[in-house]
Design a protein around this motif. Structure first.
Motif, PDB file in Angstrom:
ATOM      1  N   MET A  80       0.807  -1.226   0.000  1.00 42.03           N
ATOM      2  CA  MET A  80       0.000   0.000   0.000  1.00 42.03           C
ATOM      3  C   MET A  80       0.836   1.271   0.000  1.00 42.03           C
ATOM      4  O   MET A  80       0.349   2.321  -0.406  1.00 42.03           O
ATOM      5  CB  MET A  80      -0.956   0.009   1.202  1.00 42.03           C
ATOM      6  N   GLN A  81       2.091   1.202   0.408  1.00 47.59           N
ATOM      7  CA  GLN A  81       2.917   2.415   0.456  1.00 47.59           C
ATOM      8  C   GLN A  81       3.181   2.999  -0.930  1.00 47.59           C
ATOM      9  O   GLN A  81       3.580   4.150  -1.052  1.00 47.59           O
ATOM     10  CB  GLN A  81       4.238   2.148   1.180  1.00 47.59           C
ATOM     11  N   HIS A  82       2.904   2.241  -1.984  1.00 50.19           N
ATOM     12  CA  HIS A  82       3.102   2.732  -3.350  1.00 50.19           C
ATOM     13  C   HIS A  82       1.936   3.587  -3.852  1.00 50.19           C
ATOM     14  O   HIS A  82       2.035   4.200  -4.906  1.00 50.19           O
ATOM     15  CB  HIS A  82       3.283   1.546  -4.313  1.00 50.19           C
ATOM     16  N   TYR A  83       0.834   3.622  -3.102  1.00 51.16           N
ATOM     17  CA  TYR A  83      -0.408   4.198  -3.610  1.00 51.16           C
ATOM     18  C   TYR A  83      -0.863   5.425  -2.826  1.00 51.16           C
ATOM     19  O   TYR A  83      -0.703   5.503  -1.616  1.00 51.16           O
ATOM     20  CB  TYR A  83      -1.499   3.124  -3.598  1.00 51.16           C
ATOM     21  N   SER A  84      -1.495   6.352  -3.537  1.00 49.22           N
ATOM     22  CA  SER A  84      -2.039   7.566  -2.927  1.00 49.22           C
ATOM     23  C   SER A  84      -3.382   7.275  -2.264  1.00 49.22           C
ATOM     24  O   SER A  84      -4.006   6.233  -2.528  1.00 49.22           O
ATOM     25  CB  SER A  84      -2.215   8.649  -3.994  1.00 49.22           C
ATOM     26  N   GLU A  85      -3.830   8.189  -1.431  1.00 49.30           N
ATOM     27  CA  GLU A  85      -5.130   8.042  -0.758  1.00 49.30           C
ATOM     28  C   GLU A  85      -6.283   8.010  -1.760  1.00 49.30           C
ATOM     29  O   GLU A  85      -7.295   7.367  -1.529  1.00 49.30           O
ATOM     30  CB  GLU A  85      -5.346   9.174   0.258  1.00 49.30           C
ATOM     31  N   ASP A  86      -6.125   8.709  -2.885  1.00 50.73           N
ATOM     32  CA  ASP A  86      -7.210   8.787  -3.875  1.00 50.73           C
ATOM     33  C   ASP A  86      -7.009   7.808  -5.036  1.00 50.73           C
ATOM     34  O   ASP A  86      -7.521   8.026  -6.125  1.00 50.73           O
ATOM     35  CB  ASP A  86      -7.353  10.217  -4.396  1.00 50.73           C
ATOM     36  N   ILE A  87      -6.323   6.706  -4.775  1.00 48.80           N
ATOM     37  CA  ILE A  87      -6.044   5.716  -5.817  1.00 48.80           C
ATOM     38  C   ILE A  87      -7.334   5.224  -6.478  1.00 48.80           C
ATOM     39  O   ILE A  87      -8.358   5.040  -5.812  1.00 48.80           O
ATOM     40  CB  ILE A  87      -5.246   4.517  -5.229  1.00 48.80           C
ATOM     41  N   GLU A  90       3.653  13.511  -5.769  1.00 45.54           N
ATOM     42  CA  GLU A  90       4.423  12.959  -4.655  1.00 45.54           C
ATOM     43  C   GLU A  90       5.106  11.647  -5.025  1.00 45.54           C
ATOM     44  O   GLU A  90       5.747  11.020  -4.187  1.00 45.54           O
ATOM     45  CB  GLU A  90       3.529  12.731  -3.422  1.00 45.54           C
ATOM     46  N   GLY A  91       4.920  11.194  -6.260  1.00 42.92           N
ATOM     47  CA  GLY A  91       5.531   9.940  -6.695  1.00 42.92           C
ATOM     48  C   GLY A  91       4.757   8.703  -6.297  1.00 42.92           C
ATOM     49  O   GLY A  91       5.285   7.589  -6.343  1.00 42.92           O
ATOM     50  N   LEU A  92       3.482   8.878  -5.926  1.00 34.30           N
ATOM     51  CA  LEU A  92       2.629   7.751  -5.554  1.00 34.30           C
ATOM     52  C   LEU A  92       1.675   7.428  -6.704  1.00 34.30           C
ATOM     53  O   LEU A  92       1.240   8.326  -7.429  1.00 34.30           O
ATOM     54  CB  LEU A  92       1.830   8.075  -4.296  1.00 34.30           C
ATOM     55  N   VAL A  93       1.331   6.166  -6.830  1.00 35.99           N
ATOM     56  CA  VAL A  93       0.404   5.740  -7.871  1.00 35.99           C
ATOM     57  C   VAL A  93      -0.995   6.222  -7.501  1.00 35.99           C
ATOM     58  O   VAL A  93      -1.499   5.914  -6.426  1.00 35.99           O
ATOM     59  CB  VAL A  93       0.413   4.206  -8.035  1.00 35.99           C
ATOM     60  N   ASN A  94      -1.609   6.991  -8.406  1.00 40.77           N
ATOM     61  CA  ASN A  94      -2.973   7.455  -8.134  1.00 40.77           C
ATOM     62  C   ASN A  94      -3.991   6.874  -9.125  1.00 40.77           C
ATOM     63  O   ASN A  94      -5.186   7.072  -8.963  1.00 40.77           O
ATOM     64  CB  ASN A  94      -3.068   8.979  -8.073  1.00 40.77           C
ATOM     65  N   LYS A  95      -3.497   6.148 -10.124  1.00 41.40           N
ATOM     66  CA  LYS A  95      -4.396   5.459 -11.048  1.00 41.40           C
ATOM     67  C   LYS A  95      -3.671   4.243 -11.603  1.00 41.40           C
ATOM     68  O   LYS A  95      -2.494   4.331 -11.963  1.00 41.40           O
ATOM     69  CB  LYS A  95      -4.830   6.385 -12.185  1.00 41.40           C
ATOM     70  N   MET A  96      -4.374   3.109 -11.648  1.00 36.51           N
ATOM     71  CA  MET A  96      -3.798   1.880 -12.156  1.00 36.51           C
ATOM     72  C   MET A  96      -4.843   1.175 -13.020  1.00 36.51           C
ATOM     73  O   MET A  96      -6.012   1.098 -12.637  1.00 36.51           O
ATOM     74  CB  MET A  96      -3.378   0.980 -10.988  1.00 36.51           C
ATOM     75  N   ILE A  97      -4.403   0.718 -14.167  1.00 36.69           N
ATOM     76  CA  ILE A  97      -5.272  -0.046 -15.065  1.00 36.69           C
ATOM     77  C   ILE A  97      -4.531  -1.331 -15.409  1.00 36.69           C
ATOM     78  O   ILE A  97      -3.377  -1.291 -15.870  1.00 36.69           O
ATOM     79  CB  ILE A  97      -5.594   0.746 -16.347  1.00 36.69           C
ATOM     80  N   ALA A  98      -5.172  -2.467 -15.176  1.00 31.36           N
ATOM     81  CA  ALA A  98      -4.553  -3.764 -15.422  1.00 31.36           C
ATOM     82  C   ALA A  98      -5.246  -4.482 -16.580  1.00 31.36           C
ATOM     83  O   ALA A  98      -6.465  -4.367 -16.749  1.00 31.36           O
ATOM     84  CB  ALA A  98      -4.595  -4.628 -14.179  1.00 31.36           C
ATOM     85  N   HIS A  99      -4.445  -5.208 -17.341  1.00 28.18           N
ATOM     86  CA  HIS A  99      -4.927  -6.020 -18.456  1.00 28.18           C
ATOM     87  C   HIS A  99      -4.338  -7.421 -18.310  1.00 28.18           C
ATOM     88  O   HIS A  99      -3.160  -7.542 -17.933  1.00 28.18           O
ATOM     89  CB  HIS A  99      -4.463  -5.440 -19.795  1.00 28.18           C
ATOM     90  N   TYR A 100      -5.128  -8.449 -18.578  1.00 26.33           N
ATOM     91  CA  TYR A 100      -4.679  -9.834 -18.422  1.00 26.33           C
ATOM     92  C   TYR A 100      -4.970 -10.638 -19.675  1.00 26.33           C
ATOM     93  O   TYR A 100      -5.958 -10.370 -20.370  1.00 26.33           O
ATOM     94  CB  TYR A 100      -5.409 -10.512 -17.253  1.00 26.33           C
ATOM     95  N   THR A 101      -4.142 -11.665 -19.901  1.00 24.03           N
ATOM     96  CA  THR A 101      -4.447 -12.595 -20.973  1.00 24.03           C
ATOM     97  C   THR A 101      -5.681 -13.395 -20.577  1.00 24.03           C
ATOM     98  O   THR A 101      -5.958 -13.590 -19.395  1.00 24.03           O
ATOM     99  CB  THR A 101      -3.274 -13.556 -21.228  1.00 24.03           C
ATOM    100  N   THR A 102      -6.431 -13.813 -21.571  1.00 25.65           N
ATOM    101  CA  THR A 102      -7.654 -14.573 -21.279  1.00 25.65           C
ATOM    102  C   THR A 102      -7.419 -16.058 -21.411  1.00 25.65           C
ATOM    103  O   THR A 102      -6.420 -16.510 -21.866  1.00 25.65           O
ATOM    104  CB  THR A 102      -8.788 -14.160 -22.230  1.00 25.65           C
TER     105      THR A 102
END
Length: 115
Positions: free
Chosen positions: A23-30, A103-115
């Protein structure tokens, strides 16, 4: 930002299963968007908002997959962002794009996976 260093630390934190370390990698508004939310939590939009919602979801995921292990394949970087290509759970390949705040924290993440 050093994309390679971030990727190494991110993978190590997930493989440690230490939720506070993760969790330390992420912002409060992730904001996260991933098909796994739809699959595992039944949330149709596939997105979660806010650090506490994400923490609860990932805590359940870490409990459900005690042998979770990510293997980093490739790291690419963009403007205030990185994309990690890695081997994920259930032998799925994943591409995860993360955007960083001032601040260098991740505030948005989008993941894609093979099906």
């Amino acid at each position: 930002m050093d994309a390679q260093k971030f990727a190494k630390e991110w993978i190590e934190s997930w493989n440690s299963h230490d939720l506070e370390n993760i969790m330390q990698h992420y912002s409060e508004d992730i904001e996260i968007t991933t098909p796994m939310i739809k699959l595992a939590a039944g949330i149709e939009i596939g997105s979660l908002f806010g650090k506490e919602s994400v923490r609860e979801y990932w805590n359940k995921a870490l409990t459900k997959f005690p042998d979770l292990h990510f293997e980093l394949i490739e790291v690419t970087s963009g403007v205030n962002s990185v994309a990690l290509y890695y081997k994920s759970i259930m032998n799925k390949m994943a591409i995860e794009v993360m955007f960083f705040n001032n601040e260098g924290l991740v505030n948005k993440m989008i993941a894609h996976y093979t099906t």
